[in-house]
Write an enzyme that holds these catalytic residues in place. Structure first.
Site, short mmCIF file in Angstrom:
data_model
loop_
_atom_site.label_atom_id
_atom_site.label_comp_id
_atom_site.label_asym_id
_atom_site.label_seq_id
_atom_site.Cartn_x
_atom_site.Cartn_y
_atom_site.Cartn_z
N GLU A 155 65.70 48.83 65.79
CA GLU A 155 65.08 47.77 64.82
C GLU A 155 64.72 48.64 63.55
OE1 GLU A 155 64.59 44.63 65.30
OE2 GLU A 155 64.89 44.62 67.29
N GLU A 202 64.05 50.00 50.31
CA GLU A 202 62.72 49.15 50.68
C GLU A 202 61.67 49.50 49.82
OE1 GLU A 202 62.90 50.32 55.14
OE2 GLU A 202 62.23 48.53 55.27
N LYS A 212 56.54 57.05 72.32
CA LYS A 212 56.25 58.23 71.22
C LYS A 212 55.87 57.46 69.85
CE LYS A 212 57.86 60.09 67.95
NZ LYS A 212 56.46 59.82 67.06
N CYS A 246 58.70 45.56 57.74
CA CYS A 246 60.45 45.65 57.69
C CYS A 246 60.90 44.19 57.15
CB CYS A 246 61.12 45.89 58.91
SG CYS A 246 60.26 44.69 60.16
P1 NAD Z 1 60.14 56.42 60.34
O1 NAD Z 1 61.62 56.08 60.62
O2 NAD Z 1 59.75 57.61 59.17
O3 NAD Z 1 59.38 56.49 61.60
C1 NAD Z 1 59.42 56.01 62.63
C2 NAD Z 1 59.28 56.90 63.94
O4 NAD Z 1 60.32 57.84 64.18
C3 NAD Z 1 58.07 57.42 64.10
O5 NAD Z 1 57.43 57.35 65.44
C4 NAD Z 1 58.37 59.02 63.78
O6 NAD Z 1 57.57 59.83 64.16
C5 NAD Z 1 59.79 58.99 64.16
N1 NAD Z 1 60.67 60.00 63.77
C6 NAD Z 1 60.63 60.32 62.42
N2 NAD Z 1 61.58 61.31 62.34
C7 NAD Z 1 62.07 61.48 63.72
C8 NAD Z 1 63.24 62.55 64.34
N3 NAD Z 1 63.77 63.39 63.53
N4 NAD Z 1 63.40 62.21 65.55
C9 NAD Z 1 62.89 61.33 66.32
N5 NAD Z 1 61.71 60.75 65.64
C10 NAD Z 1 61.53 60.80 64.54
O7 NAD Z 1 59.50 55.02 59.86
P2 NAD Z 1 58.16 54.65 59.63
O8 NAD Z 1 57.66 55.08 58.10
O9 NAD Z 1 57.22 55.05 60.54
O10 NAD Z 1 58.08 53.01 59.48
C11 NAD Z 1 58.64 52.34 58.17
C12 NAD Z 1 60.18 51.73 58.60
O11 NAD Z 1 60.38 51.28 59.70
C13 NAD Z 1 60.57 51.04 57.54
O12 NAD Z 1 62.07 51.35 57.48
C14 NAD Z 1 60.55 49.71 58.29
O13 NAD Z 1 61.42 48.64 57.77
C15 NAD Z 1 60.93 49.91 59.93
N6 NAD Z 1 60.34 48.84 60.50
C16 NAD Z 1 61.47 48.39 61.21
C17 NAD Z 1 60.99 47.19 61.93
C18 NAD Z 1 61.92 46.13 62.70
O14 NAD Z 1 61.40 45.55 63.52
N7 NAD Z 1 63.19 46.12 62.20
C19 NAD Z 1 59.69 47.10 62.20
C20 NAD Z 1 58.63 47.93 61.77
C21 NAD Z 1 59.13 48.96 60.95
#
Ligand code: NAD
Length: 464
Positions: A238, A369, A162, A272
């Site tokens: 992650e 962040e 997803k 991240c």
């Molecule tokens: P996000 O948490 O908003 O979304 C991530 C994913 O989760 C998306 O696919 C989104 O559709 C899904 N999602 C959101 N709400 C959900 C719910 N209630 N139930 C199920 N799925 C849901 O994050 P983002 O804005 O897409 O990405 C940025 C974040 O990701 C930052 O915090 C960044 O640090 C983190 N990140 C971490 C890593 C790592 O390897 N640690 C790598 C890349 C990004």
């Protein structure tokens, strides 16, 4: 007659001008369960393939993706906004996960030994954990997908992917490349939606799903951990970061500034691993900040296909508003703007490279962040203070330490509570390395051999 659901499609937007690139299917919870059906139906066949066969399919997928780097990069620029050269770099990095895990697929080794009491033998083998739900963020739409698909398929698992609602097109192309390479029907299933809650809830409630691998924010990760606990699903998380970048008084400032730029500006700060706090020894703070400011001012901002563009737009209006709020709050508390600090005229969500110094303790951007091209600089007086400031966060993904003395840099790196440390290096990501965080930055590791273990269940046999 059954009426079509009101929202059967949702738009994918170009962050450089807000225009609609394409509309894609908005998967319902029923679509999610159909994807689980497909993954479950393909599971036994895929797990039964010889590891060498799975390896060769993944290797072909690497070759295909390498041939199609421009296609992948093109979509990344359109829906995510990073400059083309950087998007091509991401596509190549994404392909590398397929190559690395094609090589790991034949190393599903176990253990064999004698029980300490000498009474029997002990054998441990690793079996695929089962149908896996993979949830990815928008910031690296290709690489975050292959970083999960590669190990899952190498381990013998089938998956439902997803992708983030901002970037579904790249995920769809990645799945197409995998199909072209010979990944059988049902092994990789993509479901796209802009309402992820109900869809993922339905998938995680299905007892056939045994693994959740999530990359995204800590807030959503925390919520999904609770959802996954209902069926005691294995999770890899992650999550967010708040990386400190330490410049000790003996650092080579040329190296420190070059690596600071890499740590801050990779993906325009939307990473991240992005350096979120620059902690600089007070004796070198001014020359470091001056050089960093000059380097930031030299960055060319532009739409991703513009020749020479080095910094694209932020992903959406909310992301830019967050950056503006954090900068304004820091300035209110006494920070000084060395460059940038004001949004750029539209269309698109552009924000300029920004350096703030004299950032005061307690400023929100030291805690949250930033996820944008903003470098806050603070000073410290001694190593103990630097370590204390570095650890003053709920996150623990990565830290960066610059010093000419490697032994000292190692000791400081060991004292910082993170899963990864870059020593005189602003980039740590590598498919061959265990990527992941301590504290609230996550659970488990991706990449390296560890990444494969996340999709395997150890099974122990005792026998005479
Ligand atoms: P996000 O948490 O908003 O979304 C991530 C994913 O989760 C998306 O696919 C989104 O559709 C899904 N999602 C959101 N709400 C959900 C719910 N209630 N139930 C199920 N799925 C849901 O994050 P983002 O804005 O897409 O990405 C940025 C974040 O990701 C930052 O915090 C960044 O640090 C983190 N990140 C971490 C890593 C790592 O390897 N640690 C790598 C890349 C990004």
């Amino acid at each position: 007659m059954v009426l079509a659901p009101e929202r059967s499609q949702f738009p994918v937007l170009d962050p450089a001008d807000g225009s609609v690139i394409e509309t894609v299917h908005a998967a319902t919870p029923e679509d999610g369960l159909a994807a689980v059906d497909a993954a479950a139906a393909a599971a036994a066949g895929w797990a039964a393939r010889a590891p060498r066969e799975r390896a060769e399919i993944l290797r072909r997928a690497f070759d295909h993706m390498t041939e199609r780097l421009d296609d992948v990069a093109h979509l990344i620029v359109r829906e995510m906004g990073k400059p083309f050269a950087e998007a091509r770099g991401e596509a190549a990095y994404a392909a590398e996960f397929l190559r690395w895990f094609s090589e790991e697929a034949v190393r599903l080794n176990g253990d064999f030994g004698t029980a300490p009491a000498g009474t029997n033998r002990m054998l441990v083998q690793h079996a695929p954990i089962g149908v896996s739900l993979l949830i990815t963020p928008w910031n690296f739409p290709a690489a975050m997908a292959t970083r999960k698909i590669g190990p899952a398929l190498a381990a013998g698992c089938t998956v439902v992917l997803k992708p983030a609602e901002e970037t579904p097109l790249t995920a769809i192309l990645v799945a197409e490349i995998l199909r072209e390479a010979g990944v059988p029907e049902g092994v990789v299933n993509v479901v796209t939606t802009d309402e992820p809650g109900p869809l993922t809830q339905a998938i995680l409630a299905d007892p056939r799903v045994r693994k959740l691998s999530f990359t995204g924010s800590t807030a959503v990760g925390r919520h999904l951990l609770a959802v996954a606990s209902e069926n005691v699903i294995s999770t890899s998380m992650e999550l967010g970061g708040n990386a400190p970048f330490l410049v000790l008084e003996d650092a080579d400032l040329e190296v420190a500034v070059a690596q600071a730029m890499a740590a801050k500006m990779r993906n325009g700060g939307e990473a991240c691993t992005a350096a979120n706090r620059f902690l600089v020894h007070e004796s070198v703070a001014e020359p470091f900040t001056e050089r960093l400011t000059a380097a930031m001012q030299a960055v060319k901002v532009g739409q991703g296909f513009e020749p020479g563009a080095e910094l694209g737009p932020l992903i959406n209006a909310a992301a830019r508003e967050k950056v503006e709020r954090l900068v304004a709050e820091a300035v209110d508390r006494g920070a000084r703007v060395r460059c940038g600090g004001e949004r750029l005229p539209g269309p698109g969500y552009f924000y300029p490279p920004t350096v703030l110094d004299r950032v005061q303790p307690g400023s929100e951007l030291l805690r949250e962040e930033i996820f944008g091209p903003v470098a806050p600089v603070m000073t410290f007086a001694d190593e103990a203070e630097a370590i204390r400031l570095a650890n003053d966060t709920e996150y623990g993904l990565v830290a960066f330490v610059c010093s000419r003395d490697l032994r000292r840099a190692m000791a400081v790196g060991e004292a910082i509570e993170t899963g990864m440390v870059g020593l005189n290096r602003g980039v740590v990501s590598d498919p061959a390395a265990p990527f992941g965080g301590a504290k609230q930055s996550g659970l488990g590791r991706e990449g390296g051999h560890h990444g494969l273990l996340e999709f395997l269940e150890p099974k122990y046999f005792a026998f005479d």
